[in-house]
Design a protein around this motif. Structure first.
Motif, PDB file in Angstrom:
ATOM      1  N   TYR A  11      42.418  38.972  30.845  1.00  0.00           N
ATOM      2  CA  TYR A  11      42.180  39.132  32.279  1.00  0.00           C
ATOM      3  C   TYR A  11      43.288  38.478  33.100  1.00  0.00           C
ATOM      4  O   TYR A  11      43.760  39.045  34.087  1.00  0.00           O
ATOM      5  CB  TYR A  11      40.836  38.530  32.683  1.00  0.00           C
ATOM      6  CG  TYR A  11      39.636  39.213  32.077  1.00  0.00           C
ATOM      7  CD1 TYR A  11      39.642  40.556  31.745  1.00  0.00           C
ATOM      8  CD2 TYR A  11      38.477  38.502  31.827  1.00  0.00           C
ATOM      9  CE1 TYR A  11      38.542  41.178  31.185  1.00  0.00           C
ATOM     10  CE2 TYR A  11      37.360  39.109  31.275  1.00  0.00           C
ATOM     11  CZ  TYR A  11      37.397  40.441  30.955  1.00  0.00           C
ATOM     12  OH  TYR A  11      36.308  41.047  30.413  1.00  0.00           O
ATOM     13  N   ARG A  21      34.321  38.589  34.784  1.00  0.00           N
ATOM     14  CA  ARG A  21      34.251  39.987  34.323  1.00  0.00           C
ATOM     15  C   ARG A  21      34.035  40.933  35.499  1.00  0.00           C
ATOM     16  O   ARG A  21      34.633  42.007  35.564  1.00  0.00           O
ATOM     17  CB  ARG A  21      33.132  40.142  33.301  1.00  0.00           C
ATOM     18  CG  ARG A  21      33.451  39.544  31.955  1.00  0.00           C
ATOM     19  CD  ARG A  21      32.274  39.631  31.017  1.00  0.00           C
ATOM     20  NE  ARG A  21      32.593  39.053  29.721  1.00  0.00           N
ATOM     21  CZ  ARG A  21      31.720  38.469  28.938  1.00  0.00           C
ATOM     22  NH1 ARG A  21      30.436  38.384  29.296  1.00  0.00           N
ATOM     23  NH2 ARG A  21      32.081  37.964  27.777  1.00  0.00           N
ATOM     24  N   SER A  22      33.168  40.541  36.418  1.00  0.00           N
ATOM     25  CA  SER A  22      32.902  41.381  37.592  1.00  0.00           C
ATOM     26  C   SER A  22      34.143  41.515  38.459  1.00  0.00           C
ATOM     27  O   SER A  22      34.451  42.598  38.964  1.00  0.00           O
ATOM     28  CB  SER A  22      31.763  40.799  38.414  1.00  0.00           C
ATOM     29  OG  SER A  22      30.567  40.783  37.674  1.00  0.00           O
ATOM     30  N   TYR A  36      37.230  41.262  37.466  1.00  0.00           N
ATOM     31  CA  TYR A  36      38.188  42.107  36.744  1.00  0.00           C
ATOM     32  C   TYR A  36      37.840  43.582  36.939  1.00  0.00           C
ATOM     33  O   TYR A  36      38.717  44.408  37.177  1.00  0.00           O
ATOM     34  CB  TYR A  36      38.214  41.748  35.258  1.00  0.00           C
ATOM     35  CG  TYR A  36      39.010  42.709  34.426  1.00  0.00           C
ATOM     36  CD1 TYR A  36      40.399  42.733  34.504  1.00  0.00           C
ATOM     37  CD2 TYR A  36      38.396  43.618  33.577  1.00  0.00           C
ATOM     38  CE1 TYR A  36      41.146  43.624  33.758  1.00  0.00           C
ATOM     39  CE2 TYR A  36      39.133  44.511  32.833  1.00  0.00           C
ATOM     40  CZ  TYR A  36      40.504  44.506  32.927  1.00  0.00           C
ATOM     41  OH  TYR A  36      41.242  45.394  32.199  1.00  0.00           O
ATOM     42  N   LYS A  37      36.556  43.903  36.876  1.00  0.00           N
ATOM     43  CA  LYS A  37      36.138  45.294  37.084  1.00  0.00           C
ATOM     44  C   LYS A  37      36.439  45.745  38.509  1.00  0.00           C
ATOM     45  O   LYS A  37      36.844  46.890  38.729  1.00  0.00           O
ATOM     46  CB  LYS A  37      34.651  45.446  36.772  1.00  0.00           C
ATOM     47  CG  LYS A  37      34.351  45.342  35.289  1.00  0.00           C
ATOM     48  CD  LYS A  37      32.865  45.394  35.023  1.00  0.00           C
ATOM     49  CE  LYS A  37      32.587  45.164  33.541  1.00  0.00           C
ATOM     50  NZ  LYS A  37      31.151  45.100  33.265  1.00  0.00           N
ATOM     51  N   CYS A  82      40.164  46.438  38.682  1.00  0.00           N
ATOM     52  CA  CYS A  82      40.486  47.722  38.058  1.00  0.00           C
ATOM     53  C   CYS A  82      40.031  48.893  38.920  1.00  0.00           C
ATOM     54  O   CYS A  82      40.732  49.901  39.032  1.00  0.00           O
ATOM     55  CB  CYS A  82      39.850  47.808  36.669  1.00  0.00           C
ATOM     56  SG  CYS A  82      40.630  46.717  35.476  1.00  0.00           S
ATOM     57  N   ARG A 129      41.121  52.261  34.333  1.00  0.00           N
ATOM     58  CA  ARG A 129      39.908  52.053  33.567  1.00  0.00           C
ATOM     59  C   ARG A 129      39.836  50.601  33.096  1.00  0.00           C
ATOM     60  O   ARG A 129      40.775  50.094  32.493  1.00  0.00           O
ATOM     61  CB  ARG A 129      39.873  52.974  32.357  1.00  0.00           C
ATOM     62  CG  ARG A 129      38.570  52.885  31.583  1.00  0.00           C
ATOM     63  CD  ARG A 129      38.539  53.785  30.393  1.00  0.00           C
ATOM     64  NE  ARG A 129      39.030  55.113  30.738  1.00  0.00           N
ATOM     65  CZ  ARG A 129      39.411  56.004  29.851  1.00  0.00           C
ATOM     66  NH1 ARG A 129      39.375  55.721  28.574  1.00  0.00           N
ATOM     67  NH2 ARG A 129      39.843  57.190  30.230  1.00  0.00           N
ATOM     68  N   ALA A 130      38.712  49.963  33.363  1.00  0.00           N
ATOM     69  CA  ALA A 130      38.506  48.581  32.926  1.00  0.00           C
ATOM     70  C   ALA A 130      38.116  48.595  31.459  1.00  0.00           C
ATOM     71  O   ALA A 130      37.040  49.047  31.098  1.00  0.00           O
ATOM     72  CB  ALA A 130      37.406  47.912  33.751  1.00  0.00           C
ATOM     73  N   SER A 131      39.024  48.125  30.619  1.00  0.00           N
ATOM     74  CA  SER A 131      38.720  48.102  29.190  1.00  0.00           C
ATOM     75  C   SER A 131      39.333  46.863  28.570  1.00  0.00           C
ATOM     76  O   SER A 131      40.351  46.356  29.026  1.00  0.00           O
ATOM     77  CB  SER A 131      39.245  49.353  28.491  1.00  0.00           C
ATOM     78  OG  SER A 131      40.658  49.361  28.512  1.00  0.00           O
TER      79      SER A 131
END
Length: 171
Positions: A54, A110-111, A113-114, A117, A123-125
């Protein structure tokens, strides 16, 4: 005969049970500490691998946008906040008194990062690398197992340049 107590004979099974329980508890405590440390080391590495991904993505997009002069864009806002959240993540094992909720902070990261993206339109991967990836990448670098379809599928472009137009398509 005065040393013999009938009460001890009646509770002999309970005495052996308590002795075995105490020995087993001490043995389990030692093995629990060893297993807990090993599991903590493994999960900690996985967590930091994810956070490093990230952070690298946020730094890369910051560099791209800074080069293009888009410092006020929504994506830059998300990248700055993502880097701030990662910076607040504890680098040492926190005690219970610190009041840091690691799982909540990881969910926020994580949120964010999404959201980054989504604002970039990518695409968040997160794909975990395996040992086979290294061998496969080495074989591809030497041109051993790369088919023409695989070569055409590669769409990687340099960070400092615009993407090349797709081959074989006309609009």
């Amino acid at each position: 005969m005065s040393d013999f107590d009938l009460e001890d004979l009646v509770h002999v099974e309970q005495t052996f049970y308590e002795s075995g329980h105490a020995d087993g508890f001490a043995h389990g405590r030692i093995h629990g500490l060893i297993e807990g440390r090993a599991l903590g080391r493994e999960k900690g590495f996985e967590m930091w691998e994810e956070l490093g991904f990230y952070e690298g993505a946020a730094l890369m997009w910051q560099a791209i946008y800074a080069k293009d002069g888009k410092d006020t864009d929504r994506a830059m806002h998300h990248a700055r906040h993502l880097l701030d959240l990662i910076g607040r993540f504890p680098r040492t094992n926190p005690s219970a008194d610190d009041g840091i909720d690691i799982s909540a902070l990881l969910r926020q990261i994580r949120s964010r990062y999404k959201a980054l993206c989504a604002s970039l339109g990518v695409r968040a991967s997160l794909r975990v690398a395996t040992a086979d990836d290294g061998a496969e990448a080495e074989a591809e670098a030497q041109g051993l197992n790369e088919s023409p379809a695989r070569k055409a599928q590669k769409g990687v472009w340099k960070v400092d340049g615009a993407p090349a137009p797709p081959q074989g398509l006309s609009f």
